[in-house]
Design an enzyme around this catalytic site. Structure first.
Site, PDB file in Angstrom:
ATOM      1  N   CYS A   1      16.724  15.082  -8.186  1.00  0.00           N
ATOM      2  CA  CYS A   1      17.312  16.424  -8.151  1.00  0.00           C
ATOM      3  C   CYS A   1      16.276  17.494  -8.476  1.00  0.00           C
ATOM      4  O   CYS A   1      15.433  17.300  -9.346  1.00  0.00           O
ATOM      5  CB  CYS A   1      18.431  16.543  -9.158  1.00  0.00           C
ATOM      6  SG  CYS A   1      19.677  15.285  -8.987  1.00  0.00           S
ATOM      7  N   ARG A  52      10.989  16.151  -3.591  1.00  0.00           N
ATOM      8  CA  ARG A  52      11.449  15.279  -4.669  1.00  0.00           C
ATOM      9  C   ARG A  52      12.483  14.265  -4.188  1.00  0.00           C
ATOM     10  O   ARG A  52      12.754  13.287  -4.871  1.00  0.00           O
ATOM     11  CB  ARG A  52      12.053  16.121  -5.801  1.00  0.00           C
ATOM     12  CG  ARG A  52      11.052  17.039  -6.468  1.00  0.00           C
ATOM     13  CD  ARG A  52      11.747  18.007  -7.378  1.00  0.00           C
ATOM     14  NE  ARG A  52      12.298  17.389  -8.554  1.00  0.00           N
ATOM     15  CZ  ARG A  52      11.622  17.142  -9.676  1.00  0.00           C
ATOM     16  NH1 ARG A  52      10.350  17.474  -9.750  1.00  0.00           N
ATOM     17  NH2 ARG A  52      12.200  16.579 -10.697  1.00  0.00           N
ATOM     18  N   TRP A  54      20.171  14.419  -5.666  1.00  0.00           N
ATOM     19  CA  TRP A  54      19.908  13.029  -5.267  1.00  0.00           C
ATOM     20  C   TRP A  54      21.029  12.219  -5.911  1.00  0.00           C
ATOM     21  O   TRP A  54      21.093  12.117  -7.132  1.00  0.00           O
ATOM     22  CB  TRP A  54      18.539  12.592  -5.790  1.00  0.00           C
ATOM     23  CG  TRP A  54      18.057  11.283  -5.264  1.00  0.00           C
ATOM     24  CD1 TRP A  54      17.417  11.041  -4.085  1.00  0.00           C
ATOM     25  CD2 TRP A  54      18.136  10.012  -5.922  1.00  0.00           C
ATOM     26  NE1 TRP A  54      17.099   9.716  -3.974  1.00  0.00           N
ATOM     27  CE2 TRP A  54      17.535   9.068  -5.082  1.00  0.00           C
ATOM     28  CE3 TRP A  54      18.672   9.584  -7.142  1.00  0.00           C
ATOM     29  CZ2 TRP A  54      17.443   7.718  -5.414  1.00  0.00           C
ATOM     30  CZ3 TRP A  54      18.584   8.239  -7.474  1.00  0.00           C
ATOM     31  CH2 TRP A  54      17.973   7.324  -6.608  1.00  0.00           C
ATOM     32  N   ASN A  67      20.237  17.972 -13.559  1.00  0.00           N
ATOM     33  CA  ASN A  67      19.357  16.900 -13.091  1.00  0.00           C
ATOM     34  C   ASN A  67      19.362  15.847 -14.188  1.00  0.00           C
ATOM     35  O   ASN A  67      19.057  16.165 -15.334  1.00  0.00           O
ATOM     36  CB  ASN A  67      17.948  17.500 -12.876  1.00  0.00           C
ATOM     37  CG  ASN A  67      16.895  16.460 -12.601  1.00  0.00           C
ATOM     38  OD1 ASN A  67      17.202  15.288 -12.416  1.00  0.00           O
ATOM     39  ND2 ASN A  67      15.648  16.892 -12.572  1.00  0.00           N
ATOM     40  N   GLY A  68      19.753  14.616 -13.865  1.00  0.00           N
ATOM     41  CA  GLY A  68      19.785  13.567 -14.890  1.00  0.00           C
ATOM     42  C   GLY A  68      21.111  12.820 -14.828  1.00  0.00           C
ATOM     43  O   GLY A  68      21.859  12.934 -13.856  1.00  0.00           O
ATOM     44  N   GLU A 128      -0.176  -2.573  -2.428  1.00  0.00           N
ATOM     45  CA  GLU A 128      -0.032  -1.143  -2.153  1.00  0.00           C
ATOM     46  C   GLU A 128       0.137  -0.898  -0.643  1.00  0.00           C
ATOM     47  O   GLU A 128       0.963  -0.067  -0.235  1.00  0.00           O
ATOM     48  CB  GLU A 128      -1.256  -0.394  -2.711  1.00  0.00           C
ATOM     49  CG  GLU A 128      -1.299   1.088  -2.444  1.00  0.00           C
ATOM     50  CD  GLU A 128      -0.125   1.893  -2.991  1.00  0.00           C
ATOM     51  OE1 GLU A 128       0.719   1.322  -3.711  1.00  0.00           O
ATOM     52  OE2 GLU A 128      -0.025   3.072  -2.646  1.00  0.00           O
ATOM     53  N   LYS A 133       3.413   0.945   0.930  1.00  0.00           N
ATOM     54  CA  LYS A 133       3.315   2.153   1.761  1.00  0.00           C
ATOM     55  C   LYS A 133       4.062   1.942   3.077  1.00  0.00           C
ATOM     56  O   LYS A 133       4.805   2.803   3.516  1.00  0.00           O
ATOM     57  CB  LYS A 133       1.849   2.498   2.086  1.00  0.00           C
ATOM     58  CG  LYS A 133       1.006   3.148   1.016  1.00  0.00           C
ATOM     59  CD  LYS A 133       1.351   4.538   0.628  1.00  0.00           C
ATOM     60  CE  LYS A 133       2.372   4.552  -0.477  1.00  0.00           C
ATOM     61  NZ  LYS A 133       1.901   4.514  -1.825  1.00  0.00           N
ATOM     62  N   GLU A 173       7.913   1.879   2.677  1.00  0.00           N
ATOM     63  CA  GLU A 173       8.490   3.173   2.329  1.00  0.00           C
ATOM     64  C   GLU A 173       8.644   4.097   3.516  1.00  0.00           C
ATOM     65  O   GLU A 173       9.649   4.793   3.626  1.00  0.00           O
ATOM     66  CB  GLU A 173       7.552   3.907   1.347  1.00  0.00           C
ATOM     67  CG  GLU A 173       7.585   3.415  -0.046  1.00  0.00           C
ATOM     68  CD  GLU A 173       6.658   4.249  -0.917  1.00  0.00           C
ATOM     69  OE1 GLU A 173       7.159   4.900  -1.818  1.00  0.00           O
ATOM     70  OE2 GLU A 173       5.431   4.248  -0.669  1.00  0.00           O
ATOM     71  N   HIS A 226       1.773 -21.170  -0.630  1.00  0.00           N
ATOM     72  CA  HIS A 226       2.854 -21.694  -1.471  1.00  0.00           C
ATOM     73  C   HIS A 226       4.205 -21.132  -1.060  1.00  0.00           C
ATOM     74  O   HIS A 226       5.157 -21.183  -1.835  1.00  0.00           O
ATOM     75  CB  HIS A 226       2.572 -21.370  -2.947  1.00  0.00           C
ATOM     76  CG  HIS A 226       1.299 -21.986  -3.432  1.00  0.00           C
ATOM     77  ND1 HIS A 226       1.184 -23.337  -3.678  1.00  0.00           N
ATOM     78  CD2 HIS A 226       0.068 -21.455  -3.659  1.00  0.00           C
ATOM     79  CE1 HIS A 226      -0.057 -23.595  -4.062  1.00  0.00           C
ATOM     80  NE2 HIS A 226      -0.762 -22.467  -4.054  1.00  0.00           N
ATOM     81  N   LYS A 271      10.598  11.624  -5.024  1.00  0.00           N
ATOM     82  CA  LYS A 271       9.201  11.718  -5.436  1.00  0.00           C
ATOM     83  C   LYS A 271       9.063  11.512  -6.934  1.00  0.00           C
ATOM     84  O   LYS A 271       8.120  10.887  -7.412  1.00  0.00           O
ATOM     85  CB  LYS A 271       8.672  13.104  -5.050  1.00  0.00           C
ATOM     86  CG  LYS A 271       7.207  13.322  -5.378  1.00  0.00           C
ATOM     87  CD  LYS A 271       6.335  12.444  -4.526  1.00  0.00           C
ATOM     88  CE  LYS A 271       4.881  12.482  -4.928  1.00  0.00           C
ATOM     89  NZ  LYS A 271       4.134  11.352  -4.365  1.00  0.00           N
TER      90      LYS A 271
END
Ligand code: F6R
Length: 612
Positions: free
Chosen positions: A2, A27, A74, A100-101, A485, A489, A492, A508, A607
């Site tokens: 948010c 965000r 969000w 926000n929260g 990484e 990427k 996402e 394995h 974000k």
């Protein structure tokens, strides 16, 4: 997650808020809204979707107002929808709130309010908190500020709240615990936001509000108080950020701009710290705490996501150079188990945003146990930077694209300098090796530039593999976290399933996935594992997997095993992760774009992850 914006002053609030909300889009969000004070009432507008969708419903409306609050949501409690979007109005219509929260005990408070006859128009915890505040205000006939203070003592969870009152044309009341809030101080006006980007062109003077603080904000007055109603002197800081840093600057996407900025962001990170000619690293956070660092019985690195991958690289480097045992922890796991932390342990906290809720709480826990916290943070003045005992900023500048790129290479550069400095002070590195690594590190910006000059080769590779259903990324040693990484990427921003694995571990289990359709990316630059990884490539080739390899310039053998390859300038293996990740960032970017994904704002992602 948010984003919040508030304005009080002589300007028209609506355009300031809308522009601010657009700046906070990075965000991550799924709906947005504004509340404007007009003629002793509050006008509310909210819409599921993008801020542009909100703007559309505003066409033709009279939005003249000098006081307003806006929000990008969000979803946590309740689906993304118009009615769950913020702001919310209190039952009487007098107050409006954005939040926000997460209010963790909202269900209990809601039950109490329902028994008193309150109805709720949304599924949100925010509307519960707002009506709780209104109920307290009515029952006690007290000020809104007092009612909020009483309410906040009852709630558990995280919040950054902005509240306005239809009976007060100029005041915004704000409170924070666990979610960021910064107030911009103008001349006869104030701006409030989740970060400074919404008001950067109006003022550079800011106050970061701390947890358990309440701000009463009028055009020409800012009062800060704690929850005990004691006044606190606001600490005004000067922002070192320019508007250009948060604009696209001619690139199609922020992510591409941020990938291409890396030669300069890495340079900025090294500048003033690394002096290869003099054989010196200057890092005040390290020098001032050198005894704690060289005598640390162990180092625990705490982070999430990409920052956690930087932590894994640091584990390998610190153990190699400093001979201090290192553990790398997911913040979300660390905070909920019963970890053993001793006074004297050093915690390195890695975070781009400096606001990641899991990391923040994990650090609070470690701090309570007497650990020394060293923050490696990008966002200046952020919560993690402030909770740390000492630290080093990555100086990558604002990172807007949701997928972290330049912050990661900045983290690697800082962590490498830290390891070198500690190793030198601890005498665990020879003079020659120290100087060689300093020289190599100083060359990184130029080498990254050389890699980026060949970006179109990666674009061609992306074209070939854009329709793949799965990807495997394999690396060994220092390149293993880079494989993780690369996979993250791609997941996402292309929505292709991808896994990163240590190349030798592949046999394995994951080798069962290999067939003629599976692209396998090998990070196979020349290092002490090279022969081993070449054997792993043979194993994939024998099973007809399609090999894309990242190799060192001059390697003539590996291309013969690969369907496609991309070359990197020669570099020491400890430094190589900073270079090797660049083509993987580009691969993810180009595949994402070719698949039509909004790469700067991929679905479901935020974000700054300010909820647990
Ligand atoms: C991946 C990404 C996330 C973040 C993670 C931690 O591209 O951006 O995985 O790395 O959410 O965020 P920070 O570093 O802000 O604590």
């Amino acid at each position: 997650m948010c984003g919040i914006v508030g304005y009080t002053g002589p300007r028209q609030a609506y355009p300031v808020i809308i522009k601010g909300l657009k700046r906070l889009e990075y965000r991550g969000y799924d709906s947005s809204g504004v509340a404007l004070w007009r003629n002793h009432k509050i006008d509310l507008y909210k819409k599921k979707g993008k801020v542009a969708d909100l703007e559309e419903i505003m066409i033709g409306k009279d939005v003249s107002s000098n006081l307003g609050i806006g929000h990008t949501r969000w979803a946590t409690h309740g689906e993304p929808s118009d009615r769950n979007a913020h702001p919310h109005l209190s039952a009487s219509g007098r107050f409006a709130m954005i939040h926000n929260g997460i209010i963790e005990n909202y269900a209990q408070i809601k039950n109490e309010l329902v028994k008193k006859g309150y109805n709720f128009l949304s599924d949100t915890d925010t509307e519960v908190l707002l009506n709780f505040v209104e109920d307290i205000q009515k029952n006690n006939n007290c000020s809104l500020e007092e009612a909020l203070r009483i309410a906040l003592k009852r709630v558990s969870g995280a919040y950054c709240i902005l509240l306005i009152d239809s009976e007060d044309p100029e005041t915004i009341i704000a409170a924070r615990k666990g979610s960021p809030l910064v107030i911009g101080i103008g001349k006869g006006e104030h701006f409030l936001a989740s970060d400074a980007s919404p008001f950067i062109e109006y003022t550079k003077e800011v106050v970061y509000v701390n947890d358990y603080e309440l701000a009463i904000v009028k055009p020409d007055e800012l009062i800060l108080k704690n929850l005990g109603n004691e006044k606190i002197t606001p600490y005004v800081q000067k922002l070192d950020m320019e508007l250009a840093a948060i604009e696209k600057g001619g690139y199609d996407h922020f992510m591409l701009k941020e990938i291409f900025e890396q030669p300069s962001t890495i340079y900025d990170c090294l500048r003033g710290r690394l002096d290869a000619a003099a054989g010196m690293i200057r890092m005040s956070g390290i020098s001032e705490n050198i005894d704690k660092l060289i005598n640390a019985p162990r180092i625990i690195i705490i982070a999430c996501g990409t920052s956690w991958h930087a932590g894994l690289v640091a584990e390998y480097i610190i153990e190699e150079l400093c001979r201090i045992p290192v553990e790398v922890e997911y913040a979300s796991e660390f905070r909920y188990r019963n970890p053993i932390v001793h006074p004297g342990d050093v915690i390195i906290a890695i975070s781009q945003s400096g606001e990641t809720a899991d990391t923040l709480v994990a650090l609070e826990k470690a701090k309570e146990n007497g650990a020394f916290i060293f923050g490696v943070v990008n966002a200046v003045g952020s919560s993690i930077a402030r909770i740390s005992h000492a630290g080093a900023y990555t100086h990558a500048g604002p990172e807007i694209g949701v997928a972290s790129t330049k912050a990661f290479t900045g983290q690697l550069a800082v962590l490498m300098m830290m390891a070198l400095k500690i190793a030198q002070e601890k005498n665990t590195i020879s003079k020659e090796r120290y100087q060689m690594l300093l020289n190599e590190l100083a060359d990184v910006p130029e080498k990254v530039d050389a890699i980026l000059k060949n970006a179109t080769l990666i674009k061609d590779i992306a074209e070939t593999y854009k329709d793949a259903k799965d990807f495997l990324f394999l690396g060994r040693g220092y390149s293993f976290p880079v494989a993780l990484e690369g996979a993250l990427k791609l997941k996402e921003i292309s929505y292709i399933h991808a896994e990163g694995y240590p190349a030798a571990e592949m046999k394995h289990g994951p080798i069962a996935l290999v067939d003629a359709k599976l692209p396998v990316v090998f990070i196979a630059t020349s290092d002490s594992y090279h022969e081993k990884i070449v054997s792993n490539m043979q194993e994939i080739k024998a099973r007809k997997g399609r090999i894309i390899s990242i190799i060192t310039d001059g390697d003539s053998v590996t291309p013969t095993l690969s369907n496609h390859h991309f070359t990197i300038p020669p570099a020491n293996e400890l430094i190589a992760p900073i270079l090797n990740v660049i083509p993987l960032q580009l691969l993810a970017y180009y595949i994402g774009v070719l698949r039509g994904v909004d790469v700067d704002k991929p679905r479901n992602l935020a974000k700054s992850v300010t909820v647990e």
